[in-house]
Design an enzyme around this catalytic site. Structure first.
Site, short mmCIF file in Angstrom:
data_model
loop_
_atom_site.label_atom_id
_atom_site.label_comp_id
_atom_site.label_asym_id
_atom_site.label_seq_id
_atom_site.Cartn_x
_atom_site.Cartn_y
_atom_site.Cartn_z
N LYS A 13 0.84 -1.22 0.00
CA LYS A 13 0.00 0.00 0.00
C LYS A 13 0.87 1.26 0.00
O LYS A 13 0.66 2.17 -0.79
CB LYS A 13 -0.93 0.02 1.23
N ARG A 86 -9.51 0.94 9.09
CA ARG A 86 -9.06 -0.41 9.43
C ARG A 86 -10.07 -1.17 10.27
O ARG A 86 -9.80 -2.32 10.61
CB ARG A 86 -7.78 -0.29 10.26
N ARG A 125 11.96 -5.51 4.82
CA ARG A 125 11.65 -4.11 4.45
C ARG A 125 12.62 -3.12 5.11
O ARG A 125 12.98 -3.23 6.26
CB ARG A 125 10.23 -3.76 4.91
N ARG A 158 11.60 -1.22 10.61
CA ARG A 158 10.56 -0.85 11.57
C ARG A 158 10.54 -1.81 12.75
O ARG A 158 10.73 -3.00 12.58
CB ARG A 158 9.19 -0.86 10.85
N ARG A 169 0.11 -8.75 13.57
CA ARG A 169 -0.51 -7.74 12.70
C ARG A 169 -1.36 -8.42 11.62
O ARG A 169 -2.44 -7.92 11.27
CB ARG A 169 0.58 -6.86 12.06
P1 AP5 Z 1 4.88 -1.63 1.87
O1 AP5 Z 1 4.51 -0.79 0.69
O2 AP5 Z 1 5.68 -1.01 2.94
O3 AP5 Z 1 3.58 -2.36 2.45
P2 AP5 Z 1 2.33 -1.78 3.22
O4 AP5 Z 1 1.11 -2.40 2.61
O5 AP5 Z 1 2.36 -0.29 3.30
O6 AP5 Z 1 2.57 -2.48 4.63
P3 AP5 Z 1 2.65 -1.86 6.11
O7 AP5 Z 1 3.41 -2.84 6.95
O8 AP5 Z 1 3.13 -0.46 6.10
O9 AP5 Z 1 1.18 -1.93 6.51
P4 AP5 Z 1 0.57 -1.87 7.89
O10 AP5 Z 1 -0.82 -1.75 7.51
O11 AP5 Z 1 0.88 -3.01 8.81
O12 AP5 Z 1 1.35 -0.70 8.65
P5 AP5 Z 1 0.95 0.79 9.02
O13 AP5 Z 1 2.15 1.63 8.97
O14 AP5 Z 1 -0.25 1.19 8.24
O15 AP5 Z 1 5.66 -2.92 1.31
C1 AP5 Z 1 6.18 -3.91 2.18
C2 AP5 Z 1 7.52 -4.41 1.65
O16 AP5 Z 1 7.33 -5.12 0.42
C3 AP5 Z 1 8.54 -3.31 1.32
O17 AP5 Z 1 9.81 -3.77 1.63
C4 AP5 Z 1 8.40 -3.10 -0.21
O18 AP5 Z 1 9.59 -2.64 -0.80
C5 AP5 Z 1 8.03 -4.51 -0.68
N1 AP5 Z 1 7.11 -4.51 -1.81
C6 AP5 Z 1 6.04 -3.69 -2.01
N2 AP5 Z 1 5.40 -4.00 -3.15
C7 AP5 Z 1 6.06 -5.06 -3.68
C8 AP5 Z 1 5.86 -5.85 -4.86
N3 AP5 Z 1 4.84 -5.60 -5.69
N4 AP5 Z 1 6.71 -6.85 -5.11
C9 AP5 Z 1 7.74 -7.12 -4.24
N5 AP5 Z 1 8.00 -6.41 -3.13
C10 AP5 Z 1 7.16 -5.39 -2.84
O19 AP5 Z 1 0.47 0.62 10.53
C11 AP5 Z 1 1.39 0.35 11.58
C12 AP5 Z 1 0.67 0.34 12.93
O20 AP5 Z 1 0.07 1.63 13.18
C13 AP5 Z 1 -0.51 -0.64 13.04
O21 AP5 Z 1 -0.08 -1.93 13.39
C14 AP5 Z 1 -1.36 0.04 14.13
O22 AP5 Z 1 -0.84 -0.19 15.41
C15 AP5 Z 1 -1.20 1.51 13.81
N6 AP5 Z 1 -2.24 2.01 12.87
C16 AP5 Z 1 -2.03 2.53 11.63
N7 AP5 Z 1 -3.20 2.88 11.04
C17 AP5 Z 1 -4.17 2.56 11.93
C18 AP5 Z 1 -5.58 2.67 11.91
N8 AP5 Z 1 -6.24 3.16 10.85
N9 AP5 Z 1 -6.29 2.23 13.00
C19 AP5 Z 1 -5.65 1.74 14.09
N10 AP5 Z 1 -4.31 1.61 14.19
C20 AP5 Z 1 -3.57 2.01 13.12
MG MG Z 2 2.68 1.13 4.86
#
Ligand code: AP5
Ligand code: MG
Length: 216
Positions: A13, A86, A125, A158, A169
Protein backbone atom coordinates in the site's frame (compact mmCIF):
# COMPACT_ATOMS: atom_id res chain seq x y z
CA UNK A 1 -8.15 11.09 -7.27
CA UNK A 2 -9.74 9.98 -3.98
CA UNK A 3 -8.82 6.48 -2.98
CA UNK A 4 -8.65 4.10 -0.06
CA UNK A 5 -5.91 1.46 -0.13
CA UNK A 6 -7.12 -1.60 1.74
CA UNK A 7 -4.99 -4.66 2.31
CA UNK A 8 -2.88 -6.58 4.79
CA UNK A 9 0.47 -5.42 6.18
CA UNK A 10 3.17 -5.79 3.55
CA UNK A 11 0.81 -5.83 0.57
CA UNK A 12 2.49 -2.75 -0.92
CA UNK A 13 0.00 0.00 0.00
CA UNK A 14 2.69 2.45 1.02
CA UNK A 15 4.93 1.65 -1.95
CA UNK A 16 2.13 2.28 -4.45
CA UNK A 17 0.70 5.31 -2.61
CA UNK A 18 4.09 7.02 -2.91
CA UNK A 19 4.27 6.27 -6.65
CA UNK A 20 0.73 7.52 -7.33
CA UNK A 21 1.34 10.61 -5.20
CA UNK A 22 4.29 11.55 -7.41
CA UNK A 23 2.45 10.70 -10.60
CA UNK A 24 -0.99 12.17 -9.93
CA UNK A 25 -0.44 14.62 -7.06
CA UNK A 26 -3.01 12.96 -4.79
CA UNK A 27 -1.69 13.18 -1.23
CA UNK A 28 -0.75 9.95 0.54
CA UNK A 29 -2.31 9.89 4.01
CA UNK A 30 -0.66 7.03 5.91
CA UNK A 31 -2.04 6.74 9.44
CA UNK A 32 0.94 4.51 10.29
CA UNK A 33 3.43 7.19 9.12
CA UNK A 34 1.58 9.92 11.05
CA UNK A 35 1.61 7.80 14.20
CA UNK A 36 5.32 6.96 13.78
CA UNK A 37 6.14 10.66 13.32
CA UNK A 38 4.21 11.49 16.51
CA UNK A 39 6.04 8.73 18.35
CA UNK A 40 9.38 10.15 17.18
CA UNK A 41 8.42 13.67 18.31
CA UNK A 42 7.20 12.30 21.66
CA UNK A 43 3.76 13.94 21.37
CA UNK A 44 0.84 12.87 23.56
CA UNK A 45 -0.64 11.03 20.58
CA UNK A 46 2.68 9.27 19.90
CA UNK A 47 3.00 8.17 23.53
CA UNK A 48 -0.55 6.88 23.56
CA UNK A 49 -0.08 4.95 20.30
CA UNK A 50 3.30 3.41 21.12
CA UNK A 51 2.29 0.32 23.11
CA UNK A 52 -0.44 -0.59 20.61
CA UNK A 53 1.93 -0.24 17.65
CA UNK A 54 4.76 -2.16 19.30
CA UNK A 55 2.50 -5.12 20.00
CA UNK A 56 0.91 -5.07 16.52
CA UNK A 57 -2.52 -4.09 17.86
CA UNK A 58 -4.71 -1.31 16.45
CA UNK A 59 -4.72 2.13 18.04
CA UNK A 60 -8.23 2.93 19.41
CA UNK A 61 -10.77 4.09 16.81
CA UNK A 62 -11.60 7.43 18.45
CA UNK A 63 -7.92 8.47 18.40
CA UNK A 64 -7.56 7.58 14.71
CA UNK A 65 -10.82 9.24 13.67
CA UNK A 66 -9.81 12.51 15.36
CA UNK A 67 -6.46 12.33 13.55
CA UNK A 68 -8.13 11.82 10.16
CA UNK A 69 -10.52 14.71 10.75
CA UNK A 70 -7.49 16.97 11.21
CA UNK A 71 -5.82 15.58 8.07
CA UNK A 72 -8.92 15.97 5.91
CA UNK A 73 -9.14 19.65 6.83
CA UNK A 74 -5.64 20.13 5.33
CA UNK A 75 -6.39 18.41 2.01
CA UNK A 76 -7.21 20.65 -0.90
CA UNK A 77 -6.90 18.11 -3.70
CA UNK A 78 -7.07 14.32 -3.94
CA UNK A 79 -5.95 11.76 -1.38
CA UNK A 80 -4.88 8.16 -1.01
CA UNK A 81 -5.84 6.77 2.38
CA UNK A 82 -3.08 4.27 3.19
CA UNK A 83 -3.89 2.08 6.19
CA UNK A 84 -7.17 3.81 7.03
CA UNK A 85 -9.93 2.82 7.66
CA UNK A 86 -9.06 -0.41 9.43
CA UNK A 87 -12.26 -1.21 11.31
CA UNK A 88 -15.94 -0.95 10.44
CA UNK A 89 -16.29 1.84 13.03
CA UNK A 90 -13.54 3.82 11.26
CA UNK A 91 -15.16 3.24 7.85
CA UNK A 92 -18.55 4.45 9.11
CA UNK A 93 -16.99 7.53 10.69
CA UNK A 94 -15.08 8.26 7.46
CA UNK A 95 -18.24 7.93 5.35
CA UNK A 96 -19.93 10.48 7.62
CA UNK A 97 -16.95 12.85 7.33
CA UNK A 98 -16.88 12.57 3.53
CA UNK A 99 -20.63 13.28 3.38
CA UNK A 100 -20.16 16.29 5.59
CA UNK A 101 -17.48 17.65 3.23
CA UNK A 102 -19.41 16.68 0.07
CA UNK A 103 -16.59 14.39 -1.07
CA UNK A 104 -17.15 11.16 -3.06
CA UNK A 105 -14.63 8.31 -3.14
CA UNK A 106 -13.44 7.11 -6.57
CA UNK A 107 -12.55 3.61 -5.43
CA UNK A 108 -11.40 1.37 -2.62
CA UNK A 109 -8.47 -0.73 -3.82
CA UNK A 110 -8.05 -4.17 -2.27
CA UNK A 111 -4.45 -5.43 -2.41
CA UNK A 112 -4.61 -9.25 -2.60
CA UNK A 113 -1.58 -11.23 -1.38
CA UNK A 114 -0.91 -14.45 0.50
CA UNK A 115 0.40 -14.59 4.05
CA UNK A 116 3.72 -16.23 3.24
CA UNK A 117 4.69 -13.49 0.78
CA UNK A 118 3.66 -10.80 3.26
CA UNK A 119 5.86 -12.22 6.02
CA UNK A 120 8.83 -12.39 3.64
CA UNK A 121 8.30 -8.83 2.41
CA UNK A 122 7.94 -7.29 5.87
CA UNK A 123 10.94 -8.92 7.44
CA UNK A 124 13.12 -7.64 4.52
CA UNK A 125 11.65 -4.11 4.45
CA UNK A 126 13.81 -1.00 4.85
CA UNK A 127 12.26 2.45 5.19
CA UNK A 128 13.42 6.04 4.85
CA UNK A 129 12.03 7.48 8.12
CA UNK A 130 12.15 11.01 6.67
CA UNK A 131 9.96 10.40 3.62
CA UNK A 132 8.29 7.04 4.32
CA UNK A 133 9.71 5.57 1.09
CA UNK A 134 10.18 1.81 1.37
CA UNK A 135 12.67 -0.63 -0.10
CA UNK A 136 13.08 -4.36 0.21
CA UNK A 137 16.46 -6.02 0.50
CA UNK A 138 15.16 -8.97 -1.56
CA UNK A 139 12.61 -7.63 -4.04
CA UNK A 140 13.30 -3.91 -4.35
CA UNK A 141 16.77 -3.01 -3.00
CA UNK A 142 18.18 0.53 -2.90
CA UNK A 143 21.15 1.20 -5.19
CA UNK A 144 23.45 1.23 -2.14
CA UNK A 145 22.51 -1.04 0.78
CA UNK A 146 21.13 0.90 3.76
CA UNK A 147 20.95 4.25 1.88
CA UNK A 148 18.01 6.02 0.24
CA UNK A 149 18.29 6.48 -3.55
CA UNK A 150 16.84 10.00 -3.40
CA UNK A 151 18.25 11.75 -0.32
CA UNK A 152 21.19 9.42 0.41
CA UNK A 153 20.19 9.21 4.09
CA UNK A 154 20.11 6.05 6.21
CA UNK A 155 17.32 3.47 5.90
CA UNK A 156 15.90 1.79 9.00
CA UNK A 157 13.89 -1.34 9.82
CA UNK A 158 10.56 -0.85 11.57
CA UNK A 159 10.21 -2.06 15.18
CA UNK A 160 6.99 -3.89 14.34
CA UNK A 161 8.56 -5.92 11.50
CA UNK A 162 9.89 -8.56 13.92
CA UNK A 163 8.46 -11.99 12.98
CA UNK A 164 6.23 -12.35 16.07
CA UNK A 165 4.76 -8.85 15.68
CA UNK A 166 4.23 -9.39 11.95
CA UNK A 167 2.19 -12.53 12.77
CA UNK A 168 0.06 -10.55 15.23
CA UNK A 169 -0.51 -7.74 12.70
CA UNK A 170 -1.65 -10.25 10.08
CA UNK A 171 -4.08 -11.82 12.59
CA UNK A 172 -5.40 -8.38 13.53
CA UNK A 173 -5.95 -7.66 9.82
CA UNK A 174 -7.94 -10.89 9.37
CA UNK A 175 -10.22 -10.28 12.35
CA UNK A 176 -10.63 -6.49 12.43
CA UNK A 177 -9.92 -5.13 8.93
CA UNK A 178 -10.93 -7.88 6.48
CA UNK A 179 -14.67 -7.26 7.21
CA UNK A 180 -14.20 -3.95 5.33
CA UNK A 181 -13.91 -5.90 2.06
CA UNK A 182 -17.63 -6.73 2.18
CA UNK A 183 -18.47 -3.30 3.54
CA UNK A 184 -17.00 -1.57 0.48
CA UNK A 185 -18.05 -4.28 -1.96
CA UNK A 186 -21.66 -3.61 -0.94
CA UNK A 187 -21.09 0.08 -1.69
CA UNK A 188 -19.91 -0.79 -5.23
CA UNK A 189 -16.53 0.86 -4.72
CA UNK A 190 -14.24 -2.15 -4.47
CA UNK A 191 -11.50 -2.70 -7.05
CA UNK A 192 -9.23 -5.73 -6.58
CA UNK A 193 -5.62 -5.94 -7.66
CA UNK A 194 -3.03 -8.71 -7.66
CA UNK A 195 -0.48 -7.38 -5.18
CA UNK A 196 1.86 -10.35 -5.75
CA UNK A 197 2.97 -8.92 -9.10
CA UNK A 198 6.20 -6.86 -9.33
CA UNK A 199 5.96 -3.22 -8.20
CA UNK A 200 5.73 -1.78 -11.75
CA UNK A 201 3.00 -4.27 -12.71
CA UNK A 202 0.95 -3.34 -9.63
CA UNK A 203 1.28 0.33 -10.60
CA UNK A 204 0.10 -0.54 -14.13
CA UNK A 205 -2.94 -2.36 -12.70
CA UNK A 206 -3.76 0.69 -10.60
CA UNK A 207 -3.44 3.04 -13.55
CA UNK A 208 -5.77 0.89 -15.63
CA UNK A 209 -8.34 0.00 -13.01
CA UNK A 210 -8.37 3.13 -10.89
CA UNK A 211 -7.09 5.84 -13.26
CA UNK A 212 -10.19 5.50 -15.40
CA UNK A 213 -12.53 5.83 -12.41
CA UNK A 214 -10.66 8.84 -11.04
CA UNK A 215 -10.81 10.59 -14.42
CA UNK A 216 -14.59 10.38 -14.60
P1 AP5 B 1 4.88 -1.63 1.87
O1 AP5 B 1 4.51 -0.79 0.69
O2 AP5 B 1 5.68 -1.01 2.94
O3 AP5 B 1 3.58 -2.36 2.45
P2 AP5 B 1 2.33 -1.78 3.22
O4 AP5 B 1 1.11 -2.40 2.61
O5 AP5 B 1 2.36 -0.29 3.30
O6 AP5 B 1 2.57 -2.48 4.63
P3 AP5 B 1 2.65 -1.86 6.11
O7 AP5 B 1 3.41 -2.84 6.95
O8 AP5 B 1 3.13 -0.46 6.10
O9 AP5 B 1 1.18 -1.93 6.51
P4 AP5 B 1 0.57 -1.87 7.89
O10 AP5 B 1 -0.82 -1.75 7.51
O11 AP5 B 1 0.88 -3.01 8.81
O12 AP5 B 1 1.35 -0.70 8.65
P5 AP5 B 1 0.95 0.79 9.02
O13 AP5 B 1 2.15 1.63 8.97
O14 AP5 B 1 -0.25 1.19 8.24
O15 AP5 B 1 5.66 -2.92 1.31
C1 AP5 B 1 6.18 -3.91 2.18
C2 AP5 B 1 7.52 -4.41 1.65
O16 AP5 B 1 7.33 -5.12 0.42
C3 AP5 B 1 8.54 -3.31 1.32
O17 AP5 B 1 9.81 -3.77 1.63
C4 AP5 B 1 8.40 -3.10 -0.21
O18 AP5 B 1 9.59 -2.64 -0.80
C5 AP5 B 1 8.03 -4.51 -0.68
N1 AP5 B 1 7.11 -4.51 -1.81
C6 AP5 B 1 6.04 -3.69 -2.01
N2 AP5 B 1 5.40 -4.00 -3.15
C7 AP5 B 1 6.06 -5.06 -3.68
C8 AP5 B 1 5.86 -5.85 -4.86
N3 AP5 B 1 4.84 -5.60 -5.69
N4 AP5 B 1 6.71 -6.85 -5.11
C9 AP5 B 1 7.74 -7.12 -4.24
N5 AP5 B 1 8.00 -6.41 -3.13
C10 AP5 B 1 7.16 -5.39 -2.84
O19 AP5 B 1 0.47 0.62 10.53
C11 AP5 B 1 1.39 0.35 11.58
C12 AP5 B 1 0.67 0.34 12.93
O20 AP5 B 1 0.07 1.63 13.18
C13 AP5 B 1 -0.51 -0.64 13.04
O21 AP5 B 1 -0.08 -1.93 13.39
C14 AP5 B 1 -1.36 0.04 14.13
O22 AP5 B 1 -0.84 -0.19 15.41
C15 AP5 B 1 -1.20 1.51 13.81
N6 AP5 B 1 -2.24 2.01 12.87
C16 AP5 B 1 -2.03 2.53 11.63
N7 AP5 B 1 -3.20 2.88 11.04
C17 AP5 B 1 -4.17 2.56 11.93
C18 AP5 B 1 -5.58 2.67 11.91
N8 AP5 B 1 -6.24 3.16 10.85
N9 AP5 B 1 -6.29 2.23 13.00
C19 AP5 B 1 -5.65 1.74 14.09
N10 AP5 B 1 -4.31 1.61 14.19
C20 AP5 B 1 -3.57 2.01 13.12
MG1 MG C 1 2.68 1.13 4.86
Amino acid sequence: MRLIFLGPPGAGKGTQAQILEQRFGAKQVSTGDILRENRKQGTELGQLAESYMNSGALVPDEVIIKMIEAELAKLSSGFIMDGFPRTVAQAEAFDALLDEHGIALDAVVLFNADRETLVTRLTARWTNPRTGRTYNSVTNPPRTAGMDDEDGGPLVQRDDDKPETVAKRLDVYDTQTAPLVDYYRRGGKLVEIDALAPVADVTAQLETKVGARAAR
